[in-house]
Design an enzyme around this catalytic site. Structure first.
Site, mmCIF file in Angstrom:
data_model
loop_
_atom_site.group_PDB
_atom_site.id
_atom_site.type_symbol
_atom_site.label_atom_id
_atom_site.label_comp_id
_atom_site.label_asym_id
_atom_site.label_seq_id
_atom_site.Cartn_x
_atom_site.Cartn_y
_atom_site.Cartn_z
ATOM 1 N N LYS A 150 0.840 -1.199 0.000
ATOM 2 C CA LYS A 150 0.000 0.000 0.000
ATOM 3 C C LYS A 150 0.877 1.252 0.000
ATOM 4 O O LYS A 150 2.016 1.208 0.469
ATOM 5 C CB LYS A 150 -0.863 0.022 1.272
ATOM 6 C CG LYS A 150 -2.022 -0.934 1.255
ATOM 7 C CD LYS A 150 -2.871 -0.765 2.511
ATOM 8 C CE LYS A 150 -4.031 -1.735 2.508
ATOM 9 N NZ LYS A 150 -5.010 -1.462 1.436
ATOM 10 N N ARG A 188 -10.536 -11.365 1.709
ATOM 11 C CA ARG A 188 -11.337 -12.462 1.154
ATOM 12 C C ARG A 188 -10.587 -13.791 1.222
ATOM 13 O O ARG A 188 -11.197 -14.847 1.291
ATOM 14 C CB ARG A 188 -11.764 -12.107 -0.279
ATOM 15 C CG ARG A 188 -10.636 -11.943 -1.238
ATOM 16 C CD ARG A 188 -11.012 -11.117 -2.461
ATOM 17 N NE ARG A 188 -11.033 -9.683 -2.181
ATOM 18 C CZ ARG A 188 -11.314 -8.745 -3.082
ATOM 19 N NH1 ARG A 188 -11.619 -9.081 -4.323
ATOM 20 N NH2 ARG A 188 -11.299 -7.472 -2.747
HETATM 21 N N1 BES Z 1 -8.336 -3.563 4.219
HETATM 22 C C1 BES Z 1 -8.432 -3.163 2.874
HETATM 23 C C2 BES Z 1 -9.714 -2.391 2.577
HETATM 24 C C3 BES Z 1 -9.731 -0.968 3.037
HETATM 25 C C4 BES Z 1 -9.085 -0.003 2.302
HETATM 26 C C5 BES Z 1 -10.443 -0.609 4.139
HETATM 27 C C6 BES Z 1 -9.127 1.322 2.705
HETATM 28 C C7 BES Z 1 -10.505 0.707 4.529
HETATM 29 C C8 BES Z 1 -9.837 1.676 3.819
HETATM 30 C C9 BES Z 1 -8.424 -4.389 1.958
HETATM 31 O O1 BES Z 1 -7.653 -5.441 2.410
HETATM 32 C C10 BES Z 1 -7.863 -3.929 0.668
HETATM 33 O O2 BES Z 1 -6.721 -3.592 0.621
HETATM 34 N N2 BES Z 1 -8.672 -3.947 -0.385
HETATM 35 C C11 BES Z 1 -8.278 -3.507 -1.664
HETATM 36 C C12 BES Z 1 -8.789 -4.495 -2.669
HETATM 37 C C13 BES Z 1 -8.218 -4.299 -4.044
HETATM 38 C C14 BES Z 1 -6.739 -4.673 -4.064
HETATM 39 C C15 BES Z 1 -8.983 -5.170 -5.015
HETATM 40 C C16 BES Z 1 -8.878 -2.132 -1.903
HETATM 41 O O3 BES Z 1 -10.016 -1.900 -1.499
HETATM 42 O O4 BES Z 1 -8.192 -1.291 -2.451
HETATM 43 MN MN MN Z 2 -5.626 -5.258 1.786
#
Ligand code: BES
Ligand code: MN
Ligand code: ZN
Length: 487
Positions: free
Chosen positions: A270, A344
Site C-alpha cells: 500500500k 477475502r
Molecule cells: N483492508 C483493505 C480495505 C480498506 C481499504 C479498508 C481502505 C478501509 C480503507 C483491503 O484489504 C484492501 O486492501 N482492499 C483492496 C482491494 C483491491 C486490491 C482489489 C482495496 O479496497 O483497495
Molecule cells: Mn488489503
C-alpha cells in the site's frame, strides 16, 4: 457507569442534573419543571437561546434547588430514529463536560417506546464514557457515575429496566470492539486476540474458546488463509468463540469477523499515506468480540459462534506473490493477482470452516474494500446476501439501532469478473470492487444462508476523531435479539 429506572416524584430524586428533552411546545414534564422554576425554560425559549431543534442542547445553571443544572434537549416533530440517537449523543456529550455526578434523564418526549429509548440512552452514555487507555495514555475518569432514567408512568418502569440492561451490555460491547480496534498492531497481534478470547471464556460456563494454530490450519488445508500470513513473523490464529445461550438443538448463528491485525498490502504494498489506519483492518473481528461480550452480559437465548481469522499481512522473502495460486480449504484454487485483496483470502477458509457448525445463518463482517467508501461513504455499511429474508432482517436491525446498512447486488454479471486463466478464480475483479469481493466470498457460502457486511467505511473514523466506532455491533445485536425472541 450505573443506570437505573425510576418513576418516583421527579423533584424528589437526588441528582445534581436533569436532562430534559422538549420542543418549543413544552412536554408535560417540561411544563411542570418550568412552573417549578418560575418560567426559566419559557424565558430561554423567548430569548431564542433554545431553538427546540432535535439535538440542540441548552445548559441551564441554577444556584438554588437540588438540580444544579438542567440540560434542555431539543426535539422537533420529524423525529427519525437517527435523529433521536444523535440527540441523546449530544446531550451525553454536554453533560459529560460538566462536573455532574448523578443525572436524571426524563423519558417523555423523544419516543413512546421506553424500552427502546432506555436502550439508546444507556448505550450512548456507555459509549460516550469510553476513552482510549493504554500505550501511555491515561484518560481522566469521567465524573458522571450514575444516570436515572425517569418515566412518569409506573407501567413503563419494567420496559425501561429491560432497555437499560440491554443498552448497557451493547454499549460495553461496542467499547470492547473500539478498544481492540484502537490498540496498535504491535500490541494487538493475532496472538493477543487469541489470548483475549481465551480470557473472555474464563469462568463463563456459556462460552468456550478454541484457537486453531497454523499447524491445525495446515491440516485442514486452509491454504488460502495461510498464504496471507506467510510473510509475517506473527503466526496466524483461527479463533472460535462458542456462546451457548439456547438448547443444543437450536442451530447457531455464525459470525465470521476479518481480523487482519495490520494490512500493509503485502507484496502489492500500500502507499505510505494513512497506512497507520490499517491497524483497524481487524475491526470485523473486533465486532465479533463486541457481540460475544454483549451476549455474555445479556444472556440472550441463542447460540452464536464467533469465528475470527486473525493474521498479519506483510511483505517478505517468503510472502505470497502476485500470480501465485493457492488452494482453499474448499478445494477451489485461487490466483492471487493482488496480495492486498487479502481479506477475502482469509474469510473464504473461515467461511468453509463455518459450515461445520451446521449454521442457521452465517454473517461475515469485514473491512473488505475501499470501494465501499466510494459507494456509501463513512455513513453506511455495505450489505450483500444470498438470502432476501436475512438481508431484510439485518437492514431492519440496522434501522432500529441507528447502525444502518444498504444492500448491493450479487449478480452473475459481476461474478464473471473474477474469472482466472490459471485457477478456479482470481482474488480481484474489475469494477464494483465491493460487489466482486462479495461474489468471491459467495463461492464459499453456497450451503447456507449468508450475509456479508463490508464495514470499511463505518468501522472507524479518521482525522481529529480518529478511532474505532464499535460498528456494526448494534446492528448485529439487534438481529440476534430478534432471533433470540424466537427461541
Ligand atoms: N483492508 C483493505 C480495505 C480498506 C481499504 C479498508 C481502505 C478501509 C480503507 C483491503 O484489504 C484492501 O486492501 N482492499 C483492496 C482491494 C483491491 C486490491 C482489489 C482495496 O479496497 O483497495
Ligand atoms: Mn488489503
Ligand atoms: Zn485488508
Amino acid at each position: 457507569m450505573e443506570f437505573n429506572a425510576s418513576t418516583a416524584n421527579l423533584l424528589k430524586i437526588k441528582a445534581d442534573s436533569l436532562i430534559l428533552p422538549t420542543g418549543l411546545e413544552l412536554t408535560t414534564t417540561a411544563k411542570e419543571i418550568d412552573d417549578a422554576l418560575d418560567g426559566a425554560i419559557t424565558s430561554l425559549i423567548e430569548s431564542k437561546d433554545f431553538t427546540g431543534k432535535t439535538g440542540q442542547c441548552s445548559l441551564l445553571h441554577r444556584t438554588e434547588g437540588h438540580f444544579k443544572r438542567i440540560v434542555l434537549v431539543g426535539i422537533d416533530s420529524a423525529n427519525t430514529t437517527q435523529k433521536v440517537i444523535s440527540a441523546v449523543e449530544s446531550a451525553a456529550t454536554v453533560i459529560l463536560k460538566t462536573p455532574s455526578k448523578k443525572a436524571v434523564w426524563v423519558a417523555d418526549g423523544l419516543s413512546n417506546d421506553h424500552q427502546w429509548l432506555a436502550s439508546i440512552v444507556a448505550r450512548s452514555f456507555s459509549t460516550a464514557t469510553y476513552a482510549y487507555a493504554g500505550t501511555g495514555i491515561k484518560p481522566t475518569p469521567k465524573t458522571l457515575k450514575a444516570l436515572t432514567f425517569w418515566s412518569a408512568a409506573k407501567k413503563d418502569s419494567s420496559a425501561a429496566k429491560t432497555g437499560l440492561a440491554y443498552g448497557t451490555a451493547l454499549g460495553n460491547g461496542m467499547n470492547v470492539a473500539r478498544q481492540l480496534g484502537n490498540l496498535p498492531a504491535n500490541i494487538c497481534t493475532p496472538n493477543y486476540l487469541a489470548s483475549q478470547a481465551k480470557k473472555l471464556a474464563k469462568d463463563q460456563p456459556n462460552l468456550t474458546t478454541t484457537v486453531l494454530k497454523e499447524a491445525d490450519m495446515k491440516e485442514l488445508k486452509m491454504g488460502s488463509l495461510l498464504s496471507v500470513s506467510a510473510g509475517s513473523v506473527e503466526p496466524a490464529n483461527l479463533i472460535v468463540m462458542n456462546y451457548k445461550g439456547a438448547a443444543s438443538n437450536v442451530k447457531p448463528i455464525v459470525l465470521v469477523g476479518k481480523a487482519v491485525t495490520f494490512d500493509t498490502g503485502g507484496i502489492s504494498l500500500k502507499p505510505g499515506r494513512g497506512m497507520d489506519e490499517m491497524k483497524f483492518d481487524m475491526c470485523g473481528g473486533a465486532s465479533v468480540f463486541g457481540v460475544i461480550n454483549a451476549l455474555l452480559a445479556t444472556n440472550l437465548s441463542v447460540n452464536v459462534i464467533g469465528i475470527v481469522p486473525a493474521v498479519e499481512n506483510m511483505p517478505a522473502g517468503n510472502a505470497t506473490k502476485p500470480g501465485d495460486v493457492v488452494t482453499s480449504m474448499s478445494g477451489q484454487t485461487i490466483e492471487v493477482l493482488n496480495t492486498d485483496a487479502e481479506g477475502r483470502l482469509i474469510l473464504c477458509d473461515a467461511l468453509t470452516y463455518a459450515g461445520r457448525f451446521k449454521p442457521d445463518t452465517v454473517i461475515d463482517i469485514a473491512t473488505l474494500t475501499g470501494a465501499v467508501i466510494g459507494a456509501l461513504g463513512k455513513v453506511t455499511s455495505g450489505l450483500l446476501s444470498n438470502d432476501d429474508d436475512l438481508a431484510e432482517q439485518l437492514l431492519d436491525g440496522g434501522t432500529r439501532s441507528g447502525d444502518r446498512a444498504w444492500r448491493l447486488p450479487l449478480w452473475e454479471e459481476y461474478d464473471k469478473q473474477i474469472k482466472s486463466n490459471f485457477a478456479d478464480m482470481a482474488n480481484i475483479g474489475g469494477e464494483a470492487g465491493t460487489i466482486t469481493a462479495a461474489c468471491f466470498l459467495s463461492r464459499f457460502t453456497k450451503s447456507y444462508k449468508w450475509a456479508h457486511l463490508d464495514i470499511a467505511g463505518t468501522a472507524w473514523l479518521s482525522g481529529a476523531q480518529k478511532g474505532a466506532t464499535g460498528r456494526p455491533v448494534p446492528m448485529l445485536m439487534e438481529y440476534i435479539r430478534s432471533k433470540a425472541s424466537e427461541n
